[in-house]
Enzyme design. Structure first.
Site, PDB file in Angstrom:
ATOM      1  N   GLU A 143       0.794  -1.235   0.000  1.00  0.00           N
ATOM      2  CA  GLU A 143       0.000   0.000   0.000  1.00  0.00           C
ATOM      3  C   GLU A 143       0.826   1.284   0.000  1.00  0.00           C
ATOM      4  O   GLU A 143       0.627   2.160   0.842  1.00  0.00           O
ATOM      5  CB  GLU A 143      -0.978  -0.017   1.188  1.00  0.00           C
ATOM      6  CG  GLU A 143      -1.943  -1.187   1.114  1.00  0.00           C
ATOM      7  CD  GLU A 143      -2.882  -1.295   2.321  1.00  0.00           C
ATOM      8  OE1 GLU A 143      -2.973  -0.334   3.093  1.00  0.00           O
ATOM      9  OE2 GLU A 143      -3.522  -2.347   2.470  1.00  0.00           O
ATOM     10  N   ASN A 200       2.125  -5.106  -3.181  1.00  0.00           N
ATOM     11  CA  ASN A 200       0.730  -5.444  -2.884  1.00  0.00           C
ATOM     12  C   ASN A 200      -0.080  -4.177  -2.614  1.00  0.00           C
ATOM     13  O   ASN A 200       0.373  -3.298  -1.884  1.00  0.00           O
ATOM     14  CB  ASN A 200       0.727  -6.336  -1.627  1.00  0.00           C
ATOM     15  CG  ASN A 200      -0.604  -6.972  -1.328  1.00  0.00           C
ATOM     16  OD1 ASN A 200      -1.203  -7.612  -2.203  1.00  0.00           O
ATOM     17  ND2 ASN A 200      -1.082  -6.829  -0.102  1.00  0.00           N
ATOM     18  N   HIS A 257     -10.393  -6.154  -2.165  1.00  0.00           N
ATOM     19  CA  HIS A 257     -11.480  -5.956  -1.192  1.00  0.00           C
ATOM     20  C   HIS A 257     -12.601  -5.292  -1.979  1.00  0.00           C
ATOM     21  O   HIS A 257     -12.507  -4.114  -2.317  1.00  0.00           O
ATOM     22  CB  HIS A 257     -11.020  -5.059  -0.039  1.00  0.00           C
ATOM     23  CG  HIS A 257      -9.926  -5.675   0.780  1.00  0.00           C
ATOM     24  ND1 HIS A 257     -10.138  -6.784   1.571  1.00  0.00           N
ATOM     25  CD2 HIS A 257      -8.618  -5.356   0.915  1.00  0.00           C
ATOM     26  CE1 HIS A 257      -9.002  -7.112   2.176  1.00  0.00           C
ATOM     27  NE2 HIS A 257      -8.064  -6.271   1.793  1.00  0.00           N
ATOM     28  N   GLU A 295      -6.105 -10.633  -1.089  1.00  0.00           N
ATOM     29  CA  GLU A 295      -6.906 -10.394   0.125  1.00  0.00           C
ATOM     30  C   GLU A 295      -8.402 -10.382  -0.214  1.00  0.00           C
ATOM     31  O   GLU A 295      -9.165  -9.577   0.321  1.00  0.00           O
ATOM     32  CB  GLU A 295      -6.503  -9.062   0.789  1.00  0.00           C
ATOM     33  CG  GLU A 295      -5.030  -8.977   1.110  1.00  0.00           C
ATOM     34  CD  GLU A 295      -4.619  -7.714   1.859  1.00  0.00           C
ATOM     35  OE1 GLU A 295      -5.506  -6.975   2.338  1.00  0.00           O
ATOM     36  OE2 GLU A 295      -3.405  -7.472   1.964  1.00  0.00           O
ATOM     37  N   ASP A 327     -12.134 -10.363  -0.575  1.00  0.00           N
ATOM     38  CA  ASP A 327     -13.407 -10.455   0.140  1.00  0.00           C
ATOM     39  C   ASP A 327     -14.387  -9.549  -0.594  1.00  0.00           C
ATOM     40  O   ASP A 327     -13.991  -8.607  -1.266  1.00  0.00           O
ATOM     41  CB  ASP A 327     -13.319 -10.148   1.645  1.00  0.00           C
ATOM     42  CG  ASP A 327     -12.564  -8.878   1.998  1.00  0.00           C
ATOM     43  OD1 ASP A 327     -12.488  -7.959   1.146  1.00  0.00           O
ATOM     44  OD2 ASP A 327     -12.062  -8.778   3.133  1.00  0.00           O
TER      45      ASP A 327
HETATM   46  O1  G2I Z   1      -7.505  -3.629   6.449  1.00  0.00           O
HETATM   47  C1  G2I Z   1      -7.653  -4.841   5.756  1.00  0.00           C
HETATM   48  C2  G2I Z   1      -6.352  -5.278   5.154  1.00  0.00           C
HETATM   49  C3  G2I Z   1      -5.904  -4.287   4.074  1.00  0.00           C
HETATM   50  N1  G2I Z   1      -4.676  -4.706   3.459  1.00  0.00           N
HETATM   51  C4  G2I Z   1      -3.578  -5.000   4.359  1.00  0.00           C
HETATM   52  C5  G2I Z   1      -4.002  -5.955   5.455  1.00  0.00           C
HETATM   53  O2  G2I Z   1      -2.945  -6.162   6.362  1.00  0.00           O
HETATM   54  C6  G2I Z   1      -5.233  -5.464   6.178  1.00  0.00           C
HETATM   55  O3  G2I Z   1      -5.555  -6.416   7.200  1.00  0.00           O
HETATM   56  C7  G2I Z   1      -6.076  -5.887   8.387  1.00  0.00           C
HETATM   57  C8  G2I Z   1      -6.398  -7.021   9.337  1.00  0.00           C
HETATM   58  O4  G2I Z   1      -7.413  -7.793   8.759  1.00  0.00           O
HETATM   59  C9  G2I Z   1      -6.868  -6.445  10.652  1.00  0.00           C
HETATM   60  O5  G2I Z   1      -6.999  -7.511  11.601  1.00  0.00           O
HETATM   61  O6  G2I Z   1      -5.104  -5.045   8.945  1.00  0.00           O
HETATM   62  C10 G2I Z   1      -5.569  -4.400  10.127  1.00  0.00           C
HETATM   63  C11 G2I Z   1      -4.487  -3.445  10.574  1.00  0.00           C
HETATM   64  O7  G2I Z   1      -3.275  -4.112  10.750  1.00  0.00           O
HETATM   65  C12 G2I Z   1      -5.874  -5.453  11.191  1.00  0.00           C
HETATM   66  O8  G2I Z   1      -6.446  -4.817  12.297  1.00  0.00           O
HETATM   67  C13 G2I Z   1      -5.698  -4.836  13.463  1.00  0.00           C
HETATM   68  C14 G2I Z   1      -6.266  -3.788  14.391  1.00  0.00           C
HETATM   69  O9  G2I Z   1      -6.152  -2.527  13.759  1.00  0.00           O
HETATM   70  C15 G2I Z   1      -5.484  -3.759  15.652  1.00  0.00           C
HETATM   71  O10 G2I Z   1      -6.059  -2.845  16.537  1.00  0.00           O
HETATM   72  C16 G2I Z   1      -5.416  -5.151  16.253  1.00  0.00           C
HETATM   73  O11 G2I Z   1      -4.549  -5.148  17.360  1.00  0.00           O
HETATM   74  O12 G2I Z   1      -5.733  -6.091  14.081  1.00  0.00           O
HETATM   75  C17 G2I Z   1      -4.893  -6.131  15.208  1.00  0.00           C
HETATM   76  C18 G2I Z   1      -4.829  -7.572  15.726  1.00  0.00           C
HETATM   77  O13 G2I Z   1      -6.129  -8.038  16.006  1.00  0.00           O
END
Ligand code: G2I
Length: 459
Positions: free
Chosen positions: A160, A202, A238, A265, A267
């Protein structure tokens, strides 16, 4: 990233019709049609993956589906910078290692996500800038890719880095402010650390030919022309309630640059079109021979970051949804990857020999020039080889390195020697050059290489 951004940017072309029109649909269905996503994808030479929260691996209902249906995994969070280097220089691999072990025990490949991303930077890195941050970034890439060396199929080296909106340029971040070459520096460091992993860029909102995907396309084309080691581009996908009509054409134009493409990714917003969109994305990947696999961003709807969107292939009880059937059918109907792996497009088609003999006798030979990217204690050398008027069937470039300098890694050439006089021979795909044609290779070393001059001999 915010889900709303994705939806706003979704191109409002209905999936039905528009996609079918632009696609060569496969006409045959394999007699051996698989009955799981992983078997069906594997029959077609691809993988089908899921993002995994490692904490859920101990939940039987989750792991049963994961192991039955998927043959690739990616850590939803556990391999990100904040997770792997919570304090500077103190690395933590517990979650990532757990996922790798699970994958190895269950015949799954692993995508690595993500070495550098402006989000999920640990606090200490958020407070850094300039050359201190650049060193810390490259060290992070090196350490993490080295730790997982040999275990990762493909790394999202940079995630990103391009801006949304019409400009097609880079996103501002502290990473970007270390200099526009931060992405190529990261790819070079990743190649050194794990030469066996495919190295991907990515991003999201790249689901058709638009300003953002074109910005990335131009970067990949530039990297390929300069020998920056990039192997693949990930399209997060997404998706909302419609799909860009040129989704497949967009994948294909990247593949035509000589990189693999992957859906990384996936969905899709719930609603009437969900199953259609899932099917259309899967068909697009199957129709692009360099599309090597698809990953959904989670397993069941309730595992998804998109919450009430119910965006995945299994409902919260683990039941297969209509979208699942749509994907499975598309996998089973799709063409396989040709047995001969696609080769990179030739740089220049060889020209027919001129009918009249050339007036000047052809000179066998080549010229080489080097550009150095140096830092205190190390360097990356990018070497340009230009064929003489007779072209080459092979080439060899020599350097005399200053004392204290040593080659540690080479790409697109084979090195002999690492100190003093070192020589680099072409590899099988870049030895044959037409008259005046140019190719590049590179090497990394410790110490200083300043002032070196290459000599080139051709055969
Ligand atoms: O935002 C969707 C995806 C977009 N592309 C990059 C991916 O890495 C991203 O994945 C999401 C995860 O699905 C979430 O699970 O990325 C977020 C940010 O890293 C993830 O959220 C984070 C929360 O922001 C945190 O507060 C939390 O501690 O998940 C963490 C672990 O549960």
């Amino acid at each position: 990233m915010k889900h709303r951004r994705v939806l706003r940017a979704a191109v409002t072309v209905a999936v039905t019709g528009a996609l079918a029109a632009g696609m060569t649909m496969a006409l045959t269905t394999s007699a051996n049609a698989g009955t799981t996503l992983r078997a069906s994808a594997a029959e077609k030479g691809r993988y089908f993956g899921a993002a995994v929260a490692t904490g859920k691996l101990s939940t039987g209902a989750y792991t049963t589906i994961l192991n039955r249906e998927f043959n690739s995994v990616v850590a939803e969070n556990e391999m990100k910078w904040d997770a792997t280097e919570p304090q500077q220089g103190r690395f933590s691999y517990t979650g990532g290692d757990r996922l790798v072990s699970h994958a190895q025990a269950n015949g799954m490949s692993v995508r690595g996500h993500a070495l550098l991303w402006y989000q999920q930077e640990p606090g200490w890195a958020q407070n850094m800038s300039g050359s201190a941050l650049r060193s810390a970034m490259i060290n992070h890439v090196t350490q993490v890719a080295t730790h997982f060396r040999g275990k990762i199929y493909a790394w999202d080296v940079v995630n990103e880095a391009f801006a949304d909106g019409g400009g097609g340029g880079r996103r501002d971040s502290n990473l970007q402010r270390t200099g526009n070459d931060w992405i190529e520096a990261a790819f070079r460091a990743a190649r050194v650390a794990d030469p066996g992993a495919k190295l991907c860029y990515n991003d999201y909102n790249t689901d058709g030919i638009n300003a953002k995907s074109t910005g990335i396309y131009n970067m990949v084309r530039d990297f390929k022309s300069r020998g920056v080691p990039i192997d693949c581009v990930g399209f997060q996908s997404h998706l909302g309630t419609s799909l860009a009509g040129d989704y497949q054409a967009n994948l294909q134009r990247f593949a035509d640059l000589g990189v693999d493409v992957q859906i990384t990714e996936l969905d899709v917003m719930t609603g009437g079109n969900q199953a259609n969109i899932y099917g259309a994305v899967t068909r697009a990947c199957m129709n692009v021979s360099r599309c090597t696999g698809i990953t959904t961003w989670g397993v069941r709807d309730c595992d998804s970051w998109r919450g009430s969107d119910n965006a995945l292939l299994f409902d919260c009880n683990g039941n297969k949804k209509a979208a699942y059937t749509s994907v499975l059918n598309a996998l089973n109907a799709g063409p396989g990857i040709p047995t001969d792996p696609p080769t990179d497009p030739p740089t220049d088609p060889p020209t027919d020999p001129p009918t009249d003999p050339p007036t000047d006798p052809p000179t066998v030979g080549c010229a080489a020039s080097v550009s150095l990217n140096s830092w205190n204690g190390g360097f990356v050398a990018t070497v340009k080889v230009t064929a003489g008027s007779a072209g080459t069937s092979g080439w060899n470039v020599g350097f005399t390195l200053p004392s204290g300098a040593s080659v540690t890694n080479t790409w697109s050439a084979t090195a002999s020697g690492s100190t003093g006089t070192v020589r680099f021979a072409n590899v099988n795909y870049n030895g044959r050059l037409g008259a005046g044609q140019v190719t590049e290779f590179g090497f990394q070393g410790t110490g200083s290489a300043s002032g070196v001059t290459p000599t080139c001999t051709a055969s």
